[in-house]
Design a protein around this motif. Structure first.
Motif, PDB file in Angstrom:
ATOM      1  N   GLN A   1       3.657 -33.220  41.427  1.00 36.78           N
ATOM      2  CA  GLN A   1       2.312 -33.515  41.928  1.00 36.78           C
ATOM      3  C   GLN A   1       1.644 -34.611  41.094  1.00 36.78           C
ATOM      4  O   GLN A   1       1.073 -35.564  41.635  1.00 36.78           O
ATOM      5  CB  GLN A   1       1.461 -32.243  41.903  1.00 36.78           C
ATOM      6  CG  GLN A   1       0.053 -32.430  42.456  1.00 36.78           C
ATOM      7  CD  GLN A   1      -0.790 -31.171  42.326  1.00 36.78           C
ATOM      8  OE1 GLN A   1      -0.383 -30.215  41.663  1.00 36.78           O
ATOM      9  NE2 GLN A   1      -1.953 -31.170  42.947  1.00 36.78           N
ATOM     10  N   ILE A   2       1.737 -34.473  39.774  1.00 38.05           N
ATOM     11  CA  ILE A   2       1.135 -35.473  38.886  1.00 38.05           C
ATOM     12  C   ILE A   2       1.847 -36.810  39.032  1.00 38.05           C
ATOM     13  O   ILE A   2       1.212 -37.876  39.062  1.00 38.05           O
ATOM     14  CB  ILE A   2       1.194 -34.993  37.419  1.00 38.05           C
ATOM     15  CG1 ILE A   2       0.373 -33.714  37.241  1.00 38.05           C
ATOM     16  CG2 ILE A   2       0.683 -36.084  36.471  1.00 38.05           C
ATOM     17  CD1 ILE A   2       0.538 -33.071  35.879  1.00 38.05           C
ATOM     18  N   ASP A   3       3.165 -36.756  39.130  1.00 35.55           N
ATOM     19  CA  ASP A   3       3.952 -37.982  39.253  1.00 35.55           C
ATOM     20  C   ASP A   3       3.513 -38.792  40.470  1.00 35.55           C
ATOM     21  O   ASP A   3       3.439 -40.025  40.418  1.00 35.55           O
ATOM     22  CB  ASP A   3       5.439 -37.622  39.364  1.00 35.55           C
ATOM     23  CG  ASP A   3       6.334 -38.856  39.352  1.00 35.55           C
ATOM     24  OD1 ASP A   3       6.329 -39.574  38.330  1.00 35.55           O
ATOM     25  OD2 ASP A   3       7.011 -39.095  40.366  1.00 35.55           O
ATOM     26  N   GLY A   4       3.179 -38.081  41.551  1.00 36.88           N
ATOM     27  CA  GLY A   4       2.718 -38.773  42.752  1.00 36.88           C
ATOM     28  C   GLY A   4       1.399 -39.493  42.531  1.00 36.88           C
ATOM     29  O   GLY A   4       1.209 -40.630  42.985  1.00 36.88           O
TER      30      GLY A   4
ATOM     31  N   PHE B   1      -1.806 -38.455  28.341  1.00 39.38           N
ATOM     32  CA  PHE B   1      -1.890 -39.159  29.629  1.00 39.38           C
ATOM     33  C   PHE B   1      -3.338 -39.225  30.119  1.00 39.38           C
ATOM     34  O   PHE B   1      -3.754 -40.215  30.724  1.00 39.38           O
ATOM     35  CB  PHE B   1      -0.992 -38.466  30.660  1.00 39.38           C
ATOM     36  CG  PHE B   1       0.419 -38.278  30.171  1.00 39.38           C
ATOM     37  CD1 PHE B   1       1.255 -39.372  29.995  1.00 39.38           C
ATOM     38  CD2 PHE B   1       0.897 -37.022  29.841  1.00 39.38           C
ATOM     39  CE1 PHE B   1       2.552 -39.210  29.519  1.00 39.38           C
ATOM     40  CE2 PHE B   1       2.178 -36.847  29.363  1.00 39.38           C
ATOM     41  CZ  PHE B   1       3.013 -37.941  29.196  1.00 39.38           C
ATOM     42  N   VAL B   2      -4.086 -38.168  29.842  1.00 42.46           N
ATOM     43  CA  VAL B   2      -5.518 -38.182  30.173  1.00 42.46           C
ATOM     44  C   VAL B   2      -6.216 -39.306  29.417  1.00 42.46           C
ATOM     45  O   VAL B   2      -7.025 -40.056  29.979  1.00 42.46           O
ATOM     46  CB  VAL B   2      -6.169 -36.821  29.836  1.00 42.46           C
ATOM     47  CG1 VAL B   2      -7.686 -36.896  29.999  1.00 42.46           C
ATOM     48  CG2 VAL B   2      -5.601 -35.720  30.727  1.00 42.46           C
TER      49      VAL B   2
ATOM     50  N   VAL C   1      -6.209 -34.238  38.681  1.00 46.53           N
ATOM     51  CA  VAL C   1      -4.983 -33.426  38.698  1.00 46.53           C
ATOM     52  C   VAL C   1      -4.500 -33.157  37.274  1.00 46.53           C
ATOM     53  O   VAL C   1      -4.118 -32.032  36.923  1.00 46.53           O
ATOM     54  CB  VAL C   1      -3.886 -34.135  39.521  1.00 46.53           C
ATOM     55  CG1 VAL C   1      -2.576 -33.350  39.451  1.00 46.53           C
ATOM     56  CG2 VAL C   1      -4.326 -34.284  40.971  1.00 46.53           C
ATOM     57  N   LEU C   2      -4.522 -34.200  36.442  1.00 42.19           N
ATOM     58  CA  LEU C   2      -4.077 -34.044  35.052  1.00 42.19           C
ATOM     59  C   LEU C   2      -4.941 -33.032  34.302  1.00 42.19           C
ATOM     60  O   LEU C   2      -4.424 -32.144  33.612  1.00 42.19           O
ATOM     61  CB  LEU C   2      -4.131 -35.401  34.337  1.00 42.19           C
ATOM     62  CG  LEU C   2      -2.962 -36.360  34.578  1.00 42.19           C
ATOM     63  CD1 LEU C   2      -3.307 -37.755  34.067  1.00 42.19           C
ATOM     64  CD2 LEU C   2      -1.697 -35.850  33.892  1.00 42.19           C
ATOM     65  N   ASN C   3      -6.255 -33.186  34.426  1.00 45.39           N
ATOM     66  CA  ASN C   3      -7.155 -32.271  33.722  1.00 45.39           C
ATOM     67  C   ASN C   3      -7.001 -30.839  34.218  1.00 45.39           C
ATOM     68  O   ASN C   3      -7.063 -29.889  33.439  1.00 45.39           O
ATOM     69  CB  ASN C   3      -8.610 -32.723  33.894  1.00 45.39           C
ATOM     70  CG  ASN C   3      -8.957 -33.901  33.002  1.00 45.39           C
ATOM     71  OD1 ASN C   3      -8.534 -33.967  31.862  1.00 45.39           O
ATOM     72  ND2 ASN C   3      -9.725 -34.845  33.532  1.00 45.39           N
TER      73      ASN C   3
ATOM     74  N   ALA D   1      -0.360 -26.710  30.055  1.00 48.71           N
ATOM     75  CA  ALA D   1      -1.632 -26.720  29.331  1.00 48.71           C
ATOM     76  C   ALA D   1      -1.463 -27.319  27.947  1.00 48.71           C
ATOM     77  O   ALA D   1      -0.592 -26.919  27.185  1.00 48.71           O
ATOM     78  CB  ALA D   1      -2.182 -25.303  29.216  1.00 48.71           C
ATOM     79  N   GLY D   2      -2.289 -28.310  27.636  1.00 52.25           N
ATOM     80  CA  GLY D   2      -2.261 -28.941  26.323  1.00 52.25           C
ATOM     81  C   GLY D   2      -1.198 -30.001  26.152  1.00 52.25           C
ATOM     82  O   GLY D   2      -1.156 -30.674  25.120  1.00 52.25           O
ATOM     83  N   GLN D   3      -0.337 -30.184  27.168  1.00 48.65           N
ATOM     84  CA  GLN D   3       0.758 -31.149  27.061  1.00 48.65           C
ATOM     85  C   GLN D   3       0.410 -32.508  27.664  1.00 48.65           C
ATOM     86  O   GLN D   3       1.167 -33.468  27.521  1.00 48.65           O
ATOM     87  CB  GLN D   3       2.004 -30.595  27.778  1.00 48.65           C
ATOM     88  CG  GLN D   3       2.487 -29.250  27.261  1.00 48.65           C
ATOM     89  CD  GLN D   3       3.026 -29.339  25.847  1.00 48.65           C
ATOM     90  OE1 GLN D   3       3.593 -30.365  25.461  1.00 48.65           O
ATOM     91  NE2 GLN D   3       2.846 -28.291  25.065  1.00 48.65           N
ATOM     92  N   LEU D   4      -0.716 -32.587  28.353  1.00 52.04           N
ATOM     93  CA  LEU D   4      -1.016 -33.787  29.140  1.00 52.04           C
ATOM     94  C   LEU D   4      -2.155 -34.620  28.565  1.00 52.04           C
ATOM     95  O   LEU D   4      -2.615 -35.569  29.206  1.00 52.04           O
ATOM     96  CB  LEU D   4      -1.367 -33.373  30.579  1.00 52.04           C
ATOM     97  CG  LEU D   4      -0.327 -32.479  31.276  1.00 52.04           C
ATOM     98  CD1 LEU D   4      -0.863 -32.005  32.615  1.00 52.04           C
ATOM     99  CD2 LEU D   4       0.987 -33.237  31.455  1.00 52.04           C
TER     100      LEU D   4
END
Length: 516
Positions: free
Chosen positions: A478-481, A431-432, A510-512, A425-428
């Motif tokens: 999962q995100i990497d995929g 990328f978003v 997925v990111l959100n 949470a809060g780390q992505l």
């Protein structure tokens, strides 16, 4: 002779008699003041400042004709009330939204101005009765009082309904109860009529605002979903119908049997002064007590989250605005407007807690959200303006969310905690943002920029892999995929826009979800 003089004063009076129709139109005007200002500000997309200037000019033009009139003219008088209700509302909104003046300060400020107006009015004319408005000086005092009552009512209503989280419906019910108590005190406890009138006049402002929001807000937000346009039209038609009725019947201009004003005895004046002091003490006790109680409740809620900043508190709003941005990119403004309704409702609902945590940042974000709402709700939304507003707001939201999250993360690490126990949470957020920019590029068929974004996305993702994978390996995989699918689609020799959009939307979903 005295009776004839009183009748002459009534004929010359510039305001209507206080009948049931007076209060009905007053509440209708107050409701229009709330909804019509929102309609011009958001639906027409003029913005708060331009709306204030336009309505201010219109108000002063009509006020000029009101002063020129030699007697009470229903159409001119009530049009002045409608416009002063809108203008008074906008004055407070400008202080709050554009200048950043706290509602507590606005409440005190307009209370003092209103009190001083009453004081100078009484010292000059020895009466505050609206039945005595037959001189220019008294009319000036009267309209100043009306302006300050609307501005004060807006500040108090917004303070309790929004900032302190009481809500419009509960605020409206509370106001109705207070007005009922005032009426009973007037009817059975000999409360002075002039004092009772002005108390009720001030309180009808938050009552009308509550009614307006209840009618205009979407069903999902607890309203009837009529919207500001329909609500404004309905109430303006109702006001017009009553004005026509009053103009024909003259029911609010018929002379009363009692004198317009009488010379009060010293004993009577002391009695009114005592009543005024008692009423003020009661209101101060209720208002301050309610403010302290609601503030403590908010403080306890904020404390229960153990948040000294807005860490992790803004993800829902980021998600809503990302969805709105996707809708705008797809030219689906109907969905974007629904998102705007949801954003406004969620933001207003969260205001008490978030503002308590970090008032400065809240005001900054609130300003960007207002711009978003205005752009998206415009009668003919401009896609570029909507995108700019949303991207600016997302930048502010993400900045606040990211800095807070980093602060929390560093505190956890230095306190001996294990970073692997943290979620993402809060780390992505970065990328978003990158993928949102790529989605904008794809929607604009700018695949060259989208490919540059893909390079940046891959680099940033690979760089952060050690930390993120350690925090939550399963989610990272999962995100990497999904990111791999995005890179493949965008970097294709002949990129297919539909496939790119699908890949980006899936990855953003997925990111959100993980960032929340």
């Amino acid at each position: 002779m005295e009776v004839n003089e009183n009748k002459l004063k009534i004929i010359l009076s510039k305001v209507p008699e206080v009948t049931i129709f007076f209060w009905i139109i007053k509440i209708l005007c107050t409701t229009v003041g709330e909804t019509f200002a929102d309609f011009i500000n958001f639906n027409l997309g003029l913005g708060l400042t331009a709306t204030t200037v336009i309505m201010g000019i219109a108000f002063f033009i009509v006020l000029f004709f009101q002063f020129r009139a030699t007697k009470y003219v229903p159409s001119i008088y009530w049009l002045t009330v409608v416009l002063i209700s809108v203008f008074g509302t906008l004055v407070t909104d400008n202080l709050t939204d554009n200048i950043g003046v706290p509602l507590e300060t606005s409440t005190i400020f307009f209370s003092v101005l209103l009190g001083l107006t009453f004081l100078f009015w009484y010292l000059s004319e020895r009466t505050l009765s609206i039945h005595s408005i037959y001189t220019r000086k008294r009319e000036v005092f009267y309209w100043l009082t009306i302006l300050f009552t609307f501005a004060l009512g807006t500040a108090v209503g917004d303070l309790f309904s929004e900032q302190l989280g009481l809500g419009y419906l509960r605020t409206g019910i509370t106001v109705i109860i207070i007005i009922a108590c005032v009426y009973l005190a007037y009817k059975f406890l000999n409360l002075d009529g002039v004092l009772a009138f002005w108390i009720a006049y001030i309180l009808t402002r938050p009552l009308g605002a509550s009614l307006g929001d209840f009618l205009s807000q979407p069903n999902a937000n607890g309203g009837l979903g009529l919207g500001t346009t329909v609500t404004s039209v309905i109430f303006l038609i109702a006001i017009l119908a009553i004005i026509v009725f009053l103009a024909i019947t003259k029911i609010d201009t018929n002379p009363k049997s009692e004198p317009v004003e009488t010379n009060q005895s010293n004993r009577s004046k002391k009695n009114v002064l005592t009543q005024t002091i008692v009423v003020l003490c009661i209101f101060l006790a209720v208002v301050i007590g309610g403010y302290v109680g609601l503030s403590n409740n908010i403080a306890s809620q904020a404390g229960s989250t153990q948040a000294a900043t807005l860490s992790g508190q803004l993800t829902d709003f980021i998600n809503i605005e990302n969805d709105m941005l996707n809708a705008v990119n797809s030219k689906d403004f109907a969905t974007a407007k629904k998102g705007a309704d949801n954003l406004e409702h969620q933001w207003d609902t969260a205001e008490p807690k978030l503002r308590k945590i970090d008032s400065t940042t809240w005001v900054q974000i609130d300003g960007t959200i207002d711009v978003v709402l205005s752009a998206v709700r415009s009668g003919s939304p401009d896609a570029n303006q909507c995108k700019t507003a949303l991207n600016d707001s997302l930048s502010t939201l993400n900045g606040a969310n990211k800095s807070a999250s980093q602060s929390d993360s560093s505190q956890t690490t230095t306190s001996g905690g294990n970073a692997s126990q943290n979620k993402l949470a809060g780390q992505l957020t970065d990328f978003v943002n990158i993928e949102n920019d790529m989605l904008n590029n794809v929607n604009s068929n700018d695949f060259a920029s989208a490919k540059k974004g893909a390079d940046n996305l891959e680099h940033q993702w690979d760089t952060s892999e050690p930390k993120l994978r350690k925090m939550d390996s399963k989610t990272w995989v999962q995100i990497d995929g999904t990111i791999d699918v995005v890179l493949s689609a965008v970097r294709s020799g002949s990129p297919d826009a539909s496939k790119c959009k699908t890949a980006l939307n899936d990855s953003l979903s997925v990111l959100n979800g993980a960032n929340k």
